[in-house]
Structure formats: structure tokens, C-alpha cells
Design a protein around this motif. Structure first.
Motif, PDB file in Angstrom:
ATOM      1  N   GLY A   9       0.816  -1.196   0.000  1.00  0.00           N
ATOM      2  CA  GLY A   9       0.000   0.000   0.000  1.00  0.00           C
ATOM      3  C   GLY A   9       0.856   1.254   0.000  1.00  0.00           C
ATOM      4  O   GLY A   9       2.080   1.194   0.106  1.00  0.00           O
ATOM      5  N   GLY A  10       0.187   2.396  -0.132  1.00  0.00           N
ATOM      6  CA  GLY A  10       0.930   3.648  -0.118  1.00  0.00           C
ATOM      7  C   GLY A  10       0.104   4.801  -0.625  1.00  0.00           C
ATOM      8  O   GLY A  10      -1.118   4.719  -0.738  1.00  0.00           O
ATOM      9  N   LEU A  11       0.814   5.879  -0.919  1.00  0.00           N
ATOM     10  CA  LEU A  11       0.211   7.122  -1.394  1.00  0.00           C
ATOM     11  C   LEU A  11       0.524   7.273  -2.882  1.00  0.00           C
ATOM     12  O   LEU A  11       1.687   7.156  -3.281  1.00  0.00           O
ATOM     13  CB  LEU A  11       0.807   8.290  -0.604  1.00  0.00           C
ATOM     14  CG  LEU A  11       0.257   9.690  -0.861  1.00  0.00           C
ATOM     15  CD1 LEU A  11      -1.183   9.775  -0.409  1.00  0.00           C
ATOM     16  CD2 LEU A  11       1.118  10.708  -0.107  1.00  0.00           C
ATOM     17  N   VAL A  12      -0.503   7.511  -3.685  1.00  0.00           N
ATOM     18  CA  VAL A  12      -0.299   7.609  -5.128  1.00  0.00           C
ATOM     19  C   VAL A  12      -1.232   8.659  -5.711  1.00  0.00           C
ATOM     20  O   VAL A  12      -2.340   8.863  -5.214  1.00  0.00           O
ATOM     21  CB  VAL A  12      -0.533   6.231  -5.799  1.00  0.00           C
ATOM     22  CG1 VAL A  12      -1.968   5.779  -5.625  1.00  0.00           C
ATOM     23  CG2 VAL A  12      -0.119   6.248  -7.264  1.00  0.00           C
ATOM     24  N   GLN A  13      -0.777   9.308  -6.754  1.00  0.00           N
ATOM     25  CA  GLN A  13      -1.592  10.307  -7.425  1.00  0.00           C
ATOM     26  C   GLN A  13      -2.639   9.617  -8.296  1.00  0.00           C
ATOM     27  O   GLN A  13      -2.409   8.514  -8.820  1.00  0.00           O
ATOM     28  CB  GLN A  13      -0.721  11.214  -8.282  1.00  0.00           C
ATOM     29  CG  GLN A  13      -1.423  12.447  -8.827  1.00  0.00           C
ATOM     30  CD  GLN A  13      -0.447  13.431  -9.452  1.00  0.00           C
ATOM     31  OE1 GLN A  13       0.686  13.089  -9.802  1.00  0.00           O
ATOM     32  NE2 GLN A  13      -0.878  14.679  -9.588  1.00  0.00           N
ATOM     33  N   ALA A  14      -3.777  10.271  -8.463  1.00  0.00           N
ATOM     34  CA  ALA A  14      -4.833   9.735  -9.328  1.00  0.00           C
ATOM     35  C   ALA A  14      -4.273   9.437 -10.713  1.00  0.00           C
ATOM     36  O   ALA A  14      -3.497  10.220 -11.267  1.00  0.00           O
ATOM     37  CB  ALA A  14      -5.986  10.716  -9.414  1.00  0.00           C
ATOM     38  N   THR A  90      -9.438   5.080  -2.412  1.00  0.00           N
ATOM     39  CA  THR A  90      -8.785   5.226  -1.115  1.00  0.00           C
ATOM     40  C   THR A  90      -9.503   4.394  -0.063  1.00  0.00           C
ATOM     41  O   THR A  90     -10.712   4.523   0.134  1.00  0.00           O
ATOM     42  CB  THR A  90      -8.760   6.705  -0.688  1.00  0.00           C
ATOM     43  OG1 THR A  90      -7.945   7.438  -1.604  1.00  0.00           O
ATOM     44  CG2 THR A  90      -8.215   6.853   0.722  1.00  0.00           C
ATOM     45  N   ALA A  91      -8.750   3.540   0.607  1.00  0.00           N
ATOM     46  CA  ALA A  91      -9.325   2.631   1.613  1.00  0.00           C
ATOM     47  C   ALA A  91      -8.204   1.809   2.230  1.00  0.00           C
ATOM     48  O   ALA A  91      -7.061   1.827   1.748  1.00  0.00           O
ATOM     49  CB  ALA A  91     -10.343   1.697   0.974  1.00  0.00           C
ATOM     50  N   VAL A  92      -8.556   1.088   3.273  1.00  0.00           N
ATOM     51  CA  VAL A  92      -7.681   0.034   3.776  1.00  0.00           C
ATOM     52  C   VAL A  92      -8.049  -1.241   3.018  1.00  0.00           C
ATOM     53  O   VAL A  92      -9.231  -1.617   2.969  1.00  0.00           O
ATOM     54  CB  VAL A  92      -7.846  -0.180   5.291  1.00  0.00           C
ATOM     55  CG1 VAL A  92      -6.958  -1.339   5.758  1.00  0.00           C
ATOM     56  CG2 VAL A  92      -7.500   1.094   6.049  1.00  0.00           C
ATOM     57  N   TYR A  93      -7.069  -1.868   2.429  1.00  0.00           N
ATOM     58  CA  TYR A  93      -7.289  -3.074   1.630  1.00  0.00           C
ATOM     59  C   TYR A  93      -6.891  -4.301   2.458  1.00  0.00           C
ATOM     60  O   TYR A  93      -5.796  -4.346   3.035  1.00  0.00           O
ATOM     61  CB  TYR A  93      -6.485  -3.010   0.346  1.00  0.00           C
ATOM     62  CG  TYR A  93      -7.108  -2.097  -0.681  1.00  0.00           C
ATOM     63  CD1 TYR A  93      -7.125  -0.718  -0.497  1.00  0.00           C
ATOM     64  CD2 TYR A  93      -7.711  -2.610  -1.827  1.00  0.00           C
ATOM     65  CE1 TYR A  93      -7.722   0.123  -1.423  1.00  0.00           C
ATOM     66  CE2 TYR A  93      -8.300  -1.778  -2.769  1.00  0.00           C
ATOM     67  CZ  TYR A  93      -8.305  -0.410  -2.554  1.00  0.00           C
ATOM     68  OH  TYR A  93      -8.901   0.420  -3.476  1.00  0.00           O
ATOM     69  N   TYR A  94      -7.805  -5.271   2.480  1.00  0.00           N
ATOM     70  CA  TYR A  94      -7.603  -6.485   3.261  1.00  0.00           C
ATOM     71  C   TYR A  94      -7.548  -7.706   2.360  1.00  0.00           C
ATOM     72  O   TYR A  94      -8.333  -7.834   1.414  1.00  0.00           O
ATOM     73  CB  TYR A  94      -8.747  -6.677   4.261  1.00  0.00           C
ATOM     74  CG  TYR A  94      -8.852  -5.604   5.315  1.00  0.00           C
ATOM     75  CD1 TYR A  94      -9.645  -4.470   5.121  1.00  0.00           C
ATOM     76  CD2 TYR A  94      -8.156  -5.719   6.519  1.00  0.00           C
ATOM     77  CE1 TYR A  94      -9.744  -3.486   6.080  1.00  0.00           C
ATOM     78  CE2 TYR A  94      -8.243  -4.740   7.493  1.00  0.00           C
ATOM     79  CZ  TYR A  94      -9.043  -3.626   7.266  1.00  0.00           C
ATOM     80  OH  TYR A  94      -9.138  -2.655   8.230  1.00  0.00           O
ATOM     81  N   CYS A  95      -6.675  -8.615   2.708  1.00  0.00           N
ATOM     82  CA  CYS A  95      -6.563  -9.902   2.041  1.00  0.00           C
ATOM     83  C   CYS A  95      -7.394 -10.923   2.819  1.00  0.00           C
ATOM     84  O   CYS A  95      -7.426 -10.885   4.056  1.00  0.00           O
ATOM     85  CB  CYS A  95      -5.090 -10.295   2.027  1.00  0.00           C
ATOM     86  SG  CYS A  95      -4.727 -11.950   1.471  1.00  0.00           S
ATOM     87  N   ASN A  96      -8.066 -11.795   2.095  1.00  0.00           N
ATOM     88  CA  ASN A  96      -8.894 -12.815   2.724  1.00  0.00           C
ATOM     89  C   ASN A  96      -8.636 -14.171   2.070  1.00  0.00           C
ATOM     90  O   ASN A  96      -8.360 -14.257   0.876  1.00  0.00           O
ATOM     91  CB  ASN A  96     -10.373 -12.464   2.564  1.00  0.00           C
ATOM     92  CG  ASN A  96     -11.286 -13.581   3.031  1.00  0.00           C
ATOM     93  OD1 ASN A  96     -11.745 -14.412   2.254  1.00  0.00           O
ATOM     94  ND2 ASN A  96     -11.543 -13.621   4.323  1.00  0.00           N
ATOM     95  N   VAL A 114      -4.258   2.292   1.261  1.00  0.00           N
ATOM     96  CA  VAL A 114      -4.050   2.861  -0.071  1.00  0.00           C
ATOM     97  C   VAL A 114      -4.728   4.227  -0.089  1.00  0.00           C
ATOM     98  O   VAL A 114      -5.920   4.348   0.213  1.00  0.00           O
ATOM     99  CB  VAL A 114      -4.658   1.964  -1.174  1.00  0.00           C
ATOM    100  CG1 VAL A 114      -4.611   2.671  -2.525  1.00  0.00           C
ATOM    101  CG2 VAL A 114      -3.921   0.638  -1.237  1.00  0.00           C
ATOM    102  N   THR A 115      -3.952   5.248  -0.418  1.00  0.00           N
ATOM    103  CA  THR A 115      -4.473   6.615  -0.471  1.00  0.00           C
ATOM    104  C   THR A 115      -4.185   7.188  -1.852  1.00  0.00           C
ATOM    105  O   THR A 115      -3.032   7.228  -2.280  1.00  0.00           O
ATOM    106  CB  THR A 115      -3.847   7.494   0.604  1.00  0.00           C
ATOM    107  OG1 THR A 115      -4.090   6.928   1.892  1.00  0.00           O
ATOM    108  CG2 THR A 115      -4.437   8.905   0.552  1.00  0.00           C
ATOM    109  N   VAL A 116      -5.245   7.621  -2.529  1.00  0.00           N
ATOM    110  CA  VAL A 116      -5.124   8.186  -3.875  1.00  0.00           C
ATOM    111  C   VAL A 116      -5.526   9.653  -3.803  1.00  0.00           C
ATOM    112  O   VAL A 116      -6.631   9.984  -3.370  1.00  0.00           O
ATOM    113  CB  VAL A 116      -6.018   7.443  -4.872  1.00  0.00           C
ATOM    114  CG1 VAL A 116      -5.789   7.986  -6.286  1.00  0.00           C
ATOM    115  CG2 VAL A 116      -5.764   5.941  -4.830  1.00  0.00           C
TER     116      VAL A 116
END
Length: 118
Positions: A9-14, A90-96, A114-116
Motif C-alpha cells: 500500500g501507499g500514497l499515489v496520485q490519481a 482510497t481505503a484500507v485493503y484487506y486480504c482474505n 491505499v491513499t489516492v
């Protein structure tokens, strides 16, 4: 038991891209399906994409054509390639993982942010 650890995850531009990874350990052979979910602030957790042990994939309409889920069975790792990212991703992404007899047991990772930004 199945343990899952997300990364990437991280910070990324649109308009940019990120690749998330989910490393699985434990009872790997009992995994029937894996997937990615996400939860934005103030919203419920929602399905992003899933992949079965046979390789069948399924995507939320909001990410079709932009995201791709895959698995590397040799590395016991699942990936989510995210392209053309939007601020609404933009959200918290979870693996299942669904595992055990008939896939009735479920394990979750700790989540990766993940932040966009536009």
C-alpha cells in the motif's frame, strides 16, 4: 490455520498504479479461494476481487478493467495490480482466504492503506 500478511500500500496520485501483495502461510493446501476487500472511512467493507484455487476471477463493477487479481502458487502469494487509480479507491485493503473443508473457514490479513490523491 492460514495466516495472511499484506504489503504494497501507499500514497499515489490519481491515474497512477500500485501493486498489493498478500503472502499466505500455514495450511496453504486447504485454501479454496482468496480475495481482496477494502474499507473506506465510514463505509462497510466491500469486495474488490476474488480468485479461486482453479484461477477463476471475479471483480466488483467499480474496479473492472482497472484492477487485476492473480496468484503465484509457487510463492504462496496473491497480488492485486491496481491501475488508473481514483480518489474513491482510497481505503484500507484487506486480504482474505477461504480455507478448510468446503472453504468454511476464513482468515484476514491486517490490512494495508491505499491513499489516492488528485
Amino acid at each position: 490455520q492460514v495466516q495472511l500478511v499484506e504489503s504494497g500500500g501507499g500514497l499515489v496520485q490519481a491515474g497512477g498504479s500500485l501493486r498489493l501483495s498478500c503472502a499466505a502461510s500455514g495450511s496453504i493446501g486447504s485454501i479454496k479461494a482468496m480475495g481482496w476487500y477494502r474499507q473506506a472511512p465510514g463505509k462497510q467493507r466491500e469486495l474488490v476481487a476474488t480468485i479461486t484455487s482453479g484461477g477463476t476471477t471475479n471483480y466488483a463493477d467499480s474496479v473492472k478493467g482497472r484492477f487485476a487479481i492473480s496468484r503465484d502458487n509457487a510463492e504462496n502469494t496473491m497480488y492485486l495490480q491496481m491501475n488508473s487509480l481514483r480518489p474513491e479507491d482510497t481505503a484500507v485493503y484487506y486480504c482474505n482466504a477461504q480455507w478448510g473443508l468446503y472453504g468454511r473457514r476464513s482468515s484476514w490479513g491486517q490490512g494495508t492503506q491505499v491513499t489516492v490523491f488528485s
